[in-house]
Design a protein around this motif. Structure first.
Motif, PDB file in Angstrom:
ATOM      1  N   ILE A 220       0.703  -1.317   0.286  1.00 54.02           N
ATOM      2  CA  ILE A 220      -0.044   0.091   0.089  1.00 54.02           C
ATOM      3  C   ILE A 220       0.791   1.326   0.158  1.00 54.02           C
ATOM      4  CG2 ILE A 220      -1.884   1.241   0.833  1.00 54.02           C
ATOM      5  CD1 ILE A 220      -3.007  -1.523   2.195  1.00 54.02           C
ATOM      6  N   ASP A 221       0.707   1.601  -1.006  1.00 51.83           N
ATOM      7  CA  ASP A 221       1.789   3.043  -1.164  1.00 51.83           C
ATOM      8  C   ASP A 221       1.640   4.595  -0.190  1.00 51.83           C
ATOM      9  OD1 ASP A 221       3.879   0.973  -2.714  1.00 51.83           O
ATOM     10  OD2 ASP A 221       2.897   2.440  -4.846  1.00 51.83           O
ATOM     11  N   ARG A 222       2.571   4.934  -0.217  1.00 50.96           N
ATOM     12  CA  ARG A 222       2.392   6.358   0.769  1.00 50.96           C
ATOM     13  C   ARG A 222       1.243   7.615  -0.686  1.00 50.96           C
ATOM     14  NH1 ARG A 222       5.553   6.235   3.963  1.00 50.96           N
ATOM     15  NH2 ARG A 222       5.022   8.796   4.952  1.00 50.96           N
ATOM     16  N   GLY A 223       0.522   8.180  -0.512  1.00 57.54           N
ATOM     17  CA  GLY A 223       0.337   9.550  -1.125  1.00 57.54           C
ATOM     18  C   GLY A 223       1.487   9.876  -1.721  1.00 57.54           C
ATOM     19  N   ALA A 224       1.225  11.173  -3.020  1.00 58.29           N
ATOM     20  CA  ALA A 224       2.291  12.159  -3.569  1.00 58.29           C
ATOM     21  C   ALA A 224       2.523  13.174  -2.588  1.00 58.29           C
ATOM     22  CB  ALA A 224       2.128  12.254  -5.047  1.00 58.29           C
ATOM     23  N   LEU A 225       0.825  13.425  -2.516  1.00 56.72           N
ATOM     24  CA  LEU A 225       0.824  14.583  -1.912  1.00 56.72           C
ATOM     25  C   LEU A 225       0.021  14.439  -0.758  1.00 56.72           C
ATOM     26  CD1 LEU A 225       0.563  18.211  -4.538  1.00 56.72           C
ATOM     27  CD2 LEU A 225       2.535  16.869  -3.230  1.00 56.72           C
ATOM     28  N   GLY A 226      -1.435  14.304  -1.250  1.00 61.07           N
ATOM     29  CA  GLY A 226      -2.704  13.636   0.111  1.00 61.07           C
ATOM     30  C   GLY A 226      -2.082  12.176   0.679  1.00 61.07           C
ATOM     31  N   ASP A 227      -2.964  11.559   1.468  1.00 59.92           N
ATOM     32  CA  ASP A 227      -2.766   9.809   1.692  1.00 59.92           C
ATOM     33  C   ASP A 227      -3.577   9.315   1.303  1.00 59.92           C
ATOM     34  OD1 ASP A 227      -1.311  10.981   3.910  1.00 59.92           O
ATOM     35  OD2 ASP A 227      -2.883  11.638   5.118  1.00 59.92           O
ATOM     36  N   THR A 228      -2.857   8.019   0.875  1.00 57.68           N
ATOM     37  CA  THR A 228      -3.914   7.091   0.387  1.00 57.68           C
ATOM     38  C   THR A 228      -4.466   6.740   1.649  1.00 57.68           C
ATOM     39  OG1 THR A 228      -1.566   6.080  -0.952  1.00 57.68           O
ATOM     40  CG2 THR A 228      -3.550   4.034   0.193  1.00 57.68           C
ATOM     41  N   VAL A 229      -5.503   6.091   1.584  1.00 53.07           N
ATOM     42  CA  VAL A 229      -6.728   6.021   2.998  1.00 53.07           C
ATOM     43  C   VAL A 229      -7.454   4.672   2.351  1.00 53.07           C
ATOM     44  CG1 VAL A 229      -8.780   6.968   3.848  1.00 53.07           C
ATOM     45  CG2 VAL A 229      -7.195   8.075   3.080  1.00 53.07           C
ATOM     46  N   ILE A 230      -7.179   3.382   3.633  1.00 50.45           N
ATOM     47  CA  ILE A 230      -7.820   2.568   3.518  1.00 50.45           C
ATOM     48  C   ILE A 230      -8.592   2.549   4.476  1.00 50.45           C
ATOM     49  CG2 ILE A 230      -7.728   0.057   3.567  1.00 50.45           C
ATOM     50  CD1 ILE A 230      -5.707   1.218   1.471  1.00 50.45           C
ATOM     51  N   GLY A 231     -10.310   2.206   4.153  1.00 51.60           N
ATOM     52  CA  GLY A 231     -11.123   2.172   5.262  1.00 51.60           C
ATOM     53  C   GLY A 231     -11.276   1.592   6.320  1.00 51.60           C
ATOM     54  N   VAL A 246      -4.781   6.022  -3.420  1.00 51.18           N
ATOM     55  CA  VAL A 246      -6.089   5.940  -3.774  1.00 51.18           C
ATOM     56  C   VAL A 246      -7.124   5.720  -2.242  1.00 51.18           C
ATOM     57  CG1 VAL A 246      -6.852   3.003  -3.833  1.00 51.18           C
ATOM     58  CG2 VAL A 246      -5.018   3.500  -5.494  1.00 51.18           C
ATOM     59  N   GLN A 247      -7.919   4.991  -2.731  1.00 54.42           N
ATOM     60  CA  GLN A 247      -8.786   5.468  -1.726  1.00 54.42           C
ATOM     61  C   GLN A 247      -9.785   4.730  -1.381  1.00 54.42           C
ATOM     62  OE1 GLN A 247     -11.109   9.314  -0.510  1.00 54.42           O
ATOM     63  NE2 GLN A 247      -8.839  10.625  -1.200  1.00 54.42           N
ATOM     64  N   ILE A 248     -10.107   3.250  -0.473  1.00 56.03           N
ATOM     65  CA  ILE A 248     -11.248   2.329  -0.525  1.00 56.03           C
ATOM     66  C   ILE A 248     -12.209   2.681   0.342  1.00 56.03           C
ATOM     67  CG2 ILE A 248     -11.055   0.076  -0.436  1.00 56.03           C
ATOM     68  CD1 ILE A 248      -8.191  -0.286  -1.747  1.00 56.03           C
ATOM     69  N   GLY A 249     -12.738   2.002   0.788  1.00 48.61           N
ATOM     70  CA  GLY A 249     -14.637   2.481   1.570  1.00 48.61           C
ATOM     71  C   GLY A 249     -14.597   1.860   2.451  1.00 48.61           C
ATOM     72  N   GLY A 267     -15.774   2.481  -3.493  1.00 44.90           N
ATOM     73  CA  GLY A 267     -16.860   2.798  -2.505  1.00 44.90           C
ATOM     74  C   GLY A 267     -16.586   1.487  -1.227  1.00 44.90           C
ATOM     75  N   ARG A 268     -17.617   2.107  -0.780  1.00 50.11           N
ATOM     76  CA  ARG A 268     -18.083   1.296   0.297  1.00 50.11           C
ATOM     77  C   ARG A 268     -18.379  -0.426   0.081  1.00 50.11           C
ATOM     78  NH1 ARG A 268     -19.924   3.502   5.633  1.00 50.11           N
ATOM     79  NH2 ARG A 268     -21.223   2.233   5.681  1.00 50.11           N
ATOM     80  N   HIS A 269     -18.196  -1.369   0.224  1.00 57.95           N
ATOM     81  CA  HIS A 269     -19.476  -2.571   0.047  1.00 57.95           C
ATOM     82  C   HIS A 269     -18.723  -3.190  -1.524  1.00 57.95           C
ATOM     83  CE1 HIS A 269     -21.158  -3.014   4.125  1.00 57.95           C
ATOM     84  NE2 HIS A 269     -21.381  -1.564   3.724  1.00 57.95           N
ATOM     85  N   CYS A 270     -17.658  -2.625  -1.545  1.00 62.21           N
ATOM     86  CA  CYS A 270     -16.788  -3.768  -2.494  1.00 62.21           C
ATOM     87  C   CYS A 270     -16.483  -4.622  -2.176  1.00 62.21           C
ATOM     88  CB  CYS A 270     -16.327  -2.027  -3.597  1.00 62.21           C
ATOM     89  SG  CYS A 270     -17.429  -0.867  -4.213  1.00 62.21           S
ATOM     90  N   MET A 271     -16.460  -5.664  -4.511  1.00 68.00           N
ATOM     91  CA  MET A 271     -15.239  -6.556  -3.442  1.00 68.00           C
ATOM     92  C   MET A 271     -14.710  -6.701  -4.799  1.00 68.00           C
ATOM     93  SD  MET A 271     -18.299  -9.338  -1.959  1.00 68.00           S
ATOM     94  CE  MET A 271     -19.538  -9.265  -2.948  1.00 68.00           C
ATOM     95  N   LEU A 272     -13.798  -6.651  -4.889  1.00 71.73           N
ATOM     96  CA  LEU A 272     -13.040  -6.307  -6.418  1.00 71.73           C
ATOM     97  C   LEU A 272     -11.867  -8.423  -6.696  1.00 71.73           C
ATOM     98  CD1 LEU A 272     -11.176  -3.602  -6.543  1.00 71.73           C
ATOM     99  CD2 LEU A 272     -13.304  -4.508  -7.511  1.00 71.73           C
ATOM    100  N   GLY A 273     -12.501  -9.488  -7.497  1.00 73.20           N
ATOM    101  CA  GLY A 273     -11.996 -10.652  -7.293  1.00 73.20           C
ATOM    102  C   GLY A 273     -10.136 -10.741  -7.801  1.00 73.20           C
ATOM    103  N   GLY A 274     -10.062 -11.941  -7.976  1.00 75.25           N
ATOM    104  CA  GLY A 274      -9.010 -11.653  -7.899  1.00 75.25           C
ATOM    105  C   GLY A 274      -8.053 -12.068  -9.280  1.00 75.25           C
ATOM    106  N   GLY A 275      -7.464 -11.219  -9.303  1.00 74.76           N
ATOM    107  CA  GLY A 275      -6.400 -10.669 -11.022  1.00 74.76           C
ATOM    108  C   GLY A 275      -7.229  -9.199 -11.615  1.00 74.76           C
ATOM    109  N   VAL A 276      -7.992  -8.740 -10.310  1.00 74.41           N
ATOM    110  CA  VAL A 276      -8.692  -7.162 -11.667  1.00 74.41           C
ATOM    111  C   VAL A 276      -7.553  -6.069 -11.411  1.00 74.41           C
ATOM    112  CG1 VAL A 276     -10.701  -5.359 -10.771  1.00 74.41           C
ATOM    113  CG2 VAL A 276     -11.059  -7.945 -10.557  1.00 74.41           C
TER     114      VAL A 276
END
Length: 346
Positions: A220-231, A246-249, A267-276
């Motif tokens: 999980i990379d840090r932000g260039a200016l703002g933050d990378t945010v994992i909910g 990146v922001q993940i809800g 967004g919130r309550h999203c599901m990304l399958g393997g290799g997406v």
């Protein structure tokens, strides 16, 4: 050898799960197994009707199941509305690692003088805790892990061996970070002058919410200016790449080998399958499911299930189809001309 297994009676399990017990509550169990493999000191569960055929012959001490299947259960039944959730909770009760770490700092660990350690913190061999770090209560840091300067971890976080947090990483409570995961490394930022690349310093941070889990060898990379945010309550599998900003809800889940390019918002309550794969600067709204091996190049603004790519098929058939894929544009143009000609004749 010392027996480190957890021994629970079925009555204790029923009380802790909130299950209705039908059968012998005094039997003690030490583990979990499938209906086929369970022995007399193990509990099993039935959450999928496809495995109902294995119930009559099970040798388990007890089975977690719904009320409709209790009558057919040949052993003690632990009746729950959601057997799979009961299995998940019982797995944590019987986890041999749950109480394996005693509070204290290993003699080989290096902890900065100004680091703040909460109550009952466990710091393993060869851990490095840099200046300005704040660790909450009951935090466990596994061997060889590095906690960068000014990072913070909330109460009850568990870091397995060889986890790396760069500087200024913020992690909420009850996070689990598996071996090889790297949080807060530099994002992929470079400027090209026509002849070569010039690095862009990544000045932002990385923030993880409560109850986040990150699989082994994920970044999980840090932000260039703002933050990378994992909910909160985000679950990330192994070998996942999350780029800068990146922001993940909350409550979203990412399966193995997902790759998300910079500045995309999930967004919130999203599901990304393997290799997406998600391209950069996209917006994925709440409630989206993307099936495995799909490539997303445009924002998704309506909840639902999305797919791309083709399923596996016999090679000769795939080769024929691949030729036709290349012909789709010319076919579409010819079809458009035929439709116009037909309209003119009417």
């Amino acid at each position: 050898m010392k027996d480190t297994r957890t021994h629970l009676t079925l009555t204790e399990i029923a009380e802790r799960l909130g299950a209705r017990l039908e059968g012998d509550g005094d039997r003690r169990v030490t583990g979990l197994a499938t209906l086929k493999d369970a022995g007399p000191d193990q509990v099993s569960f039935l959450a999928n009707r496809a495995y109902l055929k294995d119930l009559p012959a099970t040798r388990a001490a007890a089975v977690i199941l719904v009320a409709d299947h209790a009558e057919a259960c040949p052993v003690t039944a632990l009746v729950l509305d959601n057997p799979y959730l009961g299995y998940a909770e019982l797995s944590r009760m019987l986890d041999p690692l749950a109480d394996a770490h005693r509070p204290g700092v290993h003699p080989t660990a290096v902890v900065a003088d100004d680091a703040v350690l909460g109550h009952d913190v466990s710091i393993g061999p060869h851990v490095v805790v840099e200046s300005g770090v704040v660790l909450g209560d009951r935090v466990v840091i596994g061997a060889n892990s590095v906690i960068g300067a000014d990072s913070q971890l909330g109460n009850d976080c568990f870091l397995h061996a060889n986890v790396t947090l760069y500087h200024g990483v913020l992690v909420g409570e009850r996070a689990i970070l598996h071996s090889g995961s790297v949080i807060g490394g530099d994002g992929f930022g470079f400027a090209h002058d026509g002849a070569g690349w010039h690095k862009i310093a990544q000045l932002g941070g990385a923030r993880l919410g409560n109850d986040v889990e990150v699989g082994s060898c994920s970044s999980i990379d840090r932000g260039a200016l703002g933050d990378t945010v994992i909910g909160n309550d985000v679950k990330i599998d192994s070998q996942v790449q999350i780029a800068h900003n990146v922001q993940i809800g909350d409550h979203s889940a990412l399966a193995g080998c997902v790759g998300i390019a910079g500045s995309t918002r999930v967004g919130r309550h999203c599901m990304l399958g393997g290799g997406v794969g998600l391209s950069g600067h996209l917006t994925i709204c709440d409630g989206v499911q993307v099936t495995g091996m799909s490539l997303v190049t445009n924002s998704i603004l309506e909840p639902g299930v999305y797919s791309s790519g083709t399923g596996a098929m016999e090679n000769s058939q795939w080769r024929r189809n691949a030729v036709r894929f290349k012909q789709l544009d010319s076919i579409a143009r010819r079809l458009g001309r035929l439709e116009k000609r037909g309209e003119g004749e009417v």
